[in-house]
Design an enzyme around this catalytic site. Sequence first.
Site, mmCIF file in Angstrom:
data_model
loop_
_atom_site.group_PDB
_atom_site.id
_atom_site.type_symbol
_atom_site.label_atom_id
_atom_site.label_comp_id
_atom_site.label_asym_id
_atom_site.label_seq_id
_atom_site.Cartn_x
_atom_site.Cartn_y
_atom_site.Cartn_z
ATOM 1 N N TYR A 11 4.234 6.003 11.226
ATOM 2 C CA TYR A 11 4.501 4.634 11.712
ATOM 3 C C TYR A 11 5.348 3.784 10.773
ATOM 4 O O TYR A 11 5.662 2.655 11.094
ATOM 5 C CB TYR A 11 3.179 3.907 12.023
ATOM 6 C CG TYR A 11 2.167 3.905 10.888
ATOM 7 C CD1 TYR A 11 2.246 2.987 9.849
ATOM 8 C CD2 TYR A 11 1.126 4.829 10.851
ATOM 9 C CE1 TYR A 11 1.322 2.976 8.820
ATOM 10 C CE2 TYR A 11 0.194 4.840 9.828
ATOM 11 C CZ TYR A 11 0.295 3.907 8.812
ATOM 12 O OH TYR A 11 -0.609 3.908 7.784
ATOM 13 N N HIS A 46 -3.337 4.636 4.793
ATOM 14 C CA HIS A 46 -4.515 3.764 4.799
ATOM 15 C C HIS A 46 -5.698 4.466 4.121
ATOM 16 O O HIS A 46 -6.430 3.866 3.349
ATOM 17 C CB HIS A 46 -4.880 3.395 6.232
ATOM 18 C CG HIS A 46 -6.178 2.668 6.331
ATOM 19 N ND1 HIS A 46 -6.341 1.383 5.879
ATOM 20 C CD2 HIS A 46 -7.392 3.077 6.791
ATOM 21 C CE1 HIS A 46 -7.605 1.019 6.063
ATOM 22 N NE2 HIS A 46 -8.257 2.021 6.611
ATOM 23 N N ARG A 58 0.876 -1.183 0.000
ATOM 24 C CA ARG A 58 0.000 0.000 0.000
ATOM 25 C C ARG A 58 0.907 1.225 0.000
ATOM 26 O O ARG A 58 1.487 1.565 1.019
ATOM 27 C CB ARG A 58 -0.859 -0.045 1.269
ATOM 28 C CG ARG A 58 -2.010 0.933 1.292
ATOM 29 C CD ARG A 58 -2.513 1.098 2.720
ATOM 30 N NE ARG A 58 -1.621 1.917 3.496
ATOM 31 C CZ ARG A 58 -1.450 1.828 4.826
ATOM 32 N NH1 ARG A 58 -2.116 0.949 5.537
ATOM 33 N NH2 ARG A 58 -0.604 2.623 5.451
HETATM 34 C C1 LIG Z 1 -14.491 -5.813 11.780
HETATM 35 C C2 LIG Z 1 -13.642 -4.565 11.664
HETATM 36 N N1 LIG Z 1 -12.663 -4.319 12.544
HETATM 37 C C3 LIG Z 1 -11.908 -3.208 12.418
HETATM 38 C C4 LIG Z 1 -12.131 -2.321 11.393
HETATM 39 C C5 LIG Z 1 -11.277 -1.066 11.286
HETATM 40 N N2 LIG Z 1 -10.348 -1.201 10.134
HETATM 41 C C6 LIG Z 1 -10.662 -0.639 8.951
HETATM 42 S S1 LIG Z 1 -9.519 -0.971 7.796
HETATM 43 C C7 LIG Z 1 -8.552 -1.825 8.876
HETATM 44 C C8 LIG Z 1 -7.263 -2.455 8.409
HETATM 45 C C9 LIG Z 1 -7.473 -3.450 7.327
HETATM 46 O O1 LIG Z 1 -6.274 -3.904 6.786
HETATM 47 P P1 LIG Z 1 -6.238 -4.900 5.584
HETATM 48 O O2 LIG Z 1 -7.278 -5.953 5.735
HETATM 49 O O3 LIG Z 1 -4.835 -5.367 5.452
HETATM 50 O O4 LIG Z 1 -6.672 -4.041 4.318
HETATM 51 P P2 LIG Z 1 -6.036 -2.716 3.721
HETATM 52 O O5 LIG Z 1 -6.775 -1.556 4.368
HETATM 53 O O6 LIG Z 1 -4.581 -2.727 4.016
HETATM 54 O O7 LIG Z 1 -6.341 -2.760 2.263
HETATM 55 C C10 LIG Z 1 -9.145 -1.845 10.141
HETATM 56 C C11 LIG Z 1 -8.556 -2.489 11.322
HETATM 57 C C12 LIG Z 1 -13.175 -2.610 10.488
HETATM 58 N N3 LIG Z 1 -13.441 -1.834 9.436
HETATM 59 N N4 LIG Z 1 -13.896 -3.750 10.617
#
Ligand SMILES: Cc1ncc(C[n+]2csc(CCOP(=O)(O)OP(=O)(O)O)c2C)c(N)n1
Length: 372
Positions: A281, A272, A268
């Site tokens: 970070y 985020h 990425r």
């Molecule tokens: C069930 C749940 N827990 C926490 C979140 C908060 N959250 C949103 S995105 C994220 C990180 C996700 O990372 P990843 O699956 O690696 O996808 P990326 O954003 O890197 O594409 C978190 C913890 C959420 N949306 N849903």
Amino acid sequence: MTYDPRQRDRADLEFGFTPTHSAMTQFVTPDGVMTDAGLRHGLDIDLARTLYRDMARARRVDQEAFSLQRQGELGLWLQSWGQEAAQVGSIHALAEDDYVFPSYREHAAALARGIEPAELLTQWRGATHAGWDPEKYKFHYYALVLGTQTLHATGYAMGCRLDGGDSVVATYFGDGAASQGDVSEAFNWAAARSLPVLFICQNNQWAISTPTDLQYSAPIHQRAAGFGLRSFHVDGNDALAVHEVTRTAAELVRKGHGPALVEAVTFRMAGHSTSDDPNRYRDAAEFDAWETRDPLRRLRLVLEKNGTTAQYFHDLDAELDELAVEVRAACRAITAPDLDSVFENAYADPHPGVIAERASRRTYLDAMKAGV
Ligand SMILES: Cc1ncc(C[n+]2csc(CCOP(=O)(O)OP(=O)(O)O)c2C)c(N)n1
């Protein structure tokens, strides 16, 4: 400590276990050189151009959307910068009728499926929950609750099984989502029922500010065996390899051999979301290392070495400039829907309660207008 699969292999050998770490498929090196696997597979130049064009379009839409957010035209945007090959390579390897359950960052896949930029931006402008018709594009709404889409895909695949046919149901999720119980449940149930689900994990190294070495101690593709899924491990910044690996995995699923998992290793490049500052970070050196593996640059080098002229890239740049103008205009033209439309999509067939509520709202509005 960063997870190192070779370290684990060495320990396995020391204790007499068979190493389980599987090599990552790569067709093109970051410097644009075809690997032995790539040479054996051969180059389909038309496919390579299609993938490059779709990746370039996606990157431009992504850049425009980022700027639009900074100008206050979008409430939020989650960039797909760096993940174009993982998305475009995989979506092109599916059949048009294969239904897709995305996460929330699959803009490159969505655009390659034909979703219009304005349809894509609607949700991020806060106009409606989603701007496209999922049935038209066989591409479901974005799922913001991590991992839920993998269960939706598994349930949908059960329905497909009842209907017959040979469609594959594909679902995208991230390395962070893979830590959610929902994803493990989806793996288990899809495997237990031998459902036609293709799980595509884009491992982009970060789940907001949590790096992968704090998420797991064995790579995601290795989990598959424990659930009874076939798994594939591919360089997610190599569009040609992603395409071929996904095509093979989808064929297995389509032929009834049960679900499969593709782990595409990518990065990425942006934060985020537009509300995040990754410099707080992660090291600039990590970004720099991944920039040398850029998926567009890599495929462009292959195209250039194989007869694609400077004129082709020049024309494409001009097309992208026009696209950028269209995206900006289309975004500003997105308006909030008429509030009355909330009553339209609650049930497939008319529902007496909803009809009554709609009528009551109209009466109320008419009374307000009349000043009663
Ligand atoms: C069930 C749940 N827990 C926490 C979140 C908060 N959250 C949103 S995105 C994220 C990180 C996700 O990372 P990843 O699956 O690696 O996808 P990326 O954003 O890197 O594409 C978190 C913890 C959420 N949306 N849903």
